[in-house]
Motif scaffolding. Structure first.
Motif, short mmCIF file in Angstrom:
data_model
loop_
_atom_site.label_atom_id
_atom_site.label_comp_id
_atom_site.label_asym_id
_atom_site.label_seq_id
_atom_site.Cartn_x
_atom_site.Cartn_y
_atom_site.Cartn_z
N PRO A 1 0.81 -1.23 0.00
CA PRO A 1 0.00 0.00 0.00
C PRO A 1 0.84 1.27 0.00
CG PRO A 1 -0.94 -1.59 1.49
CD PRO A 1 0.37 -2.17 1.01
N ILE A 2 1.94 1.31 0.74
CA ILE A 2 2.75 2.52 0.77
C ILE A 2 3.36 2.79 -0.59
CG2 ILE A 2 4.91 1.47 1.57
CD1 ILE A 2 3.56 4.80 2.83
N ASP A 3 3.75 1.73 -1.30
CA ASP A 3 4.29 1.89 -2.65
C ASP A 3 3.23 2.45 -3.58
OD1 ASP A 3 6.71 0.84 -1.78
OD2 ASP A 3 6.23 -1.20 -2.45
N ASP A 4 1.99 1.97 -3.44
CA ASP A 4 0.89 2.45 -4.27
C ASP A 4 0.63 3.93 -4.00
OD1 ASP A 4 0.61 -0.09 -5.32
OD2 ASP A 4 -1.10 -0.62 -4.06
N ALA A 5 0.64 4.33 -2.74
CA ALA A 5 0.41 5.73 -2.38
C ALA A 5 1.52 6.61 -2.94
CB ALA A 5 0.32 5.89 -0.87
N GLU A 6 2.75 6.15 -2.82
CA GLU A 6 3.87 6.92 -3.35
C GLU A 6 3.77 7.06 -4.86
OE1 GLU A 6 7.33 4.90 -1.88
OE2 GLU A 6 7.09 5.73 0.14
N GLN A 7 3.34 6.00 -5.53
CA GLN A 7 3.19 6.04 -6.98
C GLN A 7 2.06 6.97 -7.38
OE1 GLN A 7 5.31 4.49 -9.27
NE2 GLN A 7 4.24 5.93 -10.59
N LEU A 8 0.97 6.96 -6.62
CA LEU A 8 -0.16 7.85 -6.88
C LEU A 8 0.28 9.31 -6.77
CD1 LEU A 8 -3.21 7.51 -7.45
CD2 LEU A 8 -3.58 7.73 -4.99
N ILE A 9 1.05 9.62 -5.74
CA ILE A 9 1.57 10.98 -5.55
C ILE A 9 2.51 11.36 -6.68
CG2 ILE A 9 3.04 12.42 -4.07
CD1 ILE A 9 1.73 10.86 -1.67
N ALA A 10 3.40 10.46 -7.04
CA ALA A 10 4.35 10.73 -8.14
C ALA A 10 3.61 10.97 -9.45
CB ALA A 10 5.33 9.57 -8.28
N ASN A 11 2.58 10.18 -9.72
CA ASN A 11 1.79 10.37 -10.94
C ASN A 11 1.08 11.72 -10.94
OD1 ASN A 11 2.60 7.85 -11.80
ND2 ASN A 11 0.66 6.85 -11.29
N ALA A 12 0.52 12.10 -9.79
CA ALA A 12 -0.17 13.39 -9.69
C ALA A 12 0.80 14.54 -9.90
CB ALA A 12 -0.86 13.52 -8.33
N GLU A 13 1.99 14.43 -9.31
CA GLU A 13 3.03 15.46 -9.49
C GLU A 13 3.43 15.58 -10.95
OE1 GLU A 13 4.64 17.59 -7.48
OE2 GLU A 13 4.12 16.93 -5.46
N ALA A 14 3.55 14.45 -11.63
CA ALA A 14 3.96 14.46 -13.04
C ALA A 14 2.85 15.00 -13.94
CB ALA A 14 4.35 13.05 -13.48
N GLN A 15 1.62 14.64 -13.63
CA GLN A 15 0.49 15.08 -14.45
C GLN A 15 0.23 16.57 -14.31
OE1 GLN A 15 -3.39 13.39 -13.43
NE2 GLN A 15 -3.82 13.16 -15.59
N MET A 16 0.44 17.10 -13.11
CA MET A 16 0.22 18.51 -12.86
C MET A 16 1.39 19.02 -12.02
SD MET A 16 -3.15 20.48 -11.48
CE MET A 16 -4.15 19.44 -12.53
N PRO A 17 2.49 19.41 -12.69
CA PRO A 17 3.68 19.85 -11.96
C PRO A 17 3.44 21.14 -11.17
CG PRO A 17 3.98 20.07 -14.34
CD PRO A 17 2.66 19.41 -14.12
N PRO A 18 4.34 21.45 -10.24
CA PRO A 18 4.18 22.65 -9.41
C PRO A 18 3.97 23.93 -10.22
CG PRO A 18 5.93 21.29 -8.52
CD PRO A 18 5.51 20.67 -9.83
#
Length: 102
Positions: free
Chosen positions: A4-21
């Motif tokens: 689950p922690i890997d999935d959460a980290e991947q979800l965050i990474a995908n969101a960051e990539a899809q909509m960068p700062p």
């Protein structure tokens, strides 16, 4: 096997990539200048759905987005109602009213 922690980290990474700062900052700036979220999203070539999905994943962005939408909302609308949402308000209260109505 994913944990689950890997999935959460991947979800965050995908969101960051899809909509960068930089995109998130430009969106908030447009909203603060009075643009409607749909119009700002269109100008940035993203969808409102992607914005709100990212806001659910990246809590600090979600908090900033909700604060900005609340600050910029039209005081003449009945917030916290489906009517407010139908009149294009996307503040947290109007979005919540729509979710409760469905």
């Amino acid at each position: 096997m994913n944990h689950p922690i890997d999935d959460a980290e991947q979800l965050i990474a995908n969101a960051e990539a899809q909509m960068p700062p930089s995109t998130r900052s430009r969106l908030i700036a447009k909203l603060r200048m009075g643009k409607h979220i749909d119009d700002a999203a269109s100008e940035l070539e993203i969808t409102p759905r992607a914005i709100f999905a990212t806001a659910r994943i990246l809590q600090s962005f979600g908090d900033q987005l909700d604060a900005t939408l609340t600050e910029q909302r039209d005081p003449s609308l009945p917030h916290g109602t489906v009517t407010g949402y139908n009149k294009r308000c996307r503040c947290p209260e109007c979005r919540s009213a729509l979710q409760q109505h469905v």
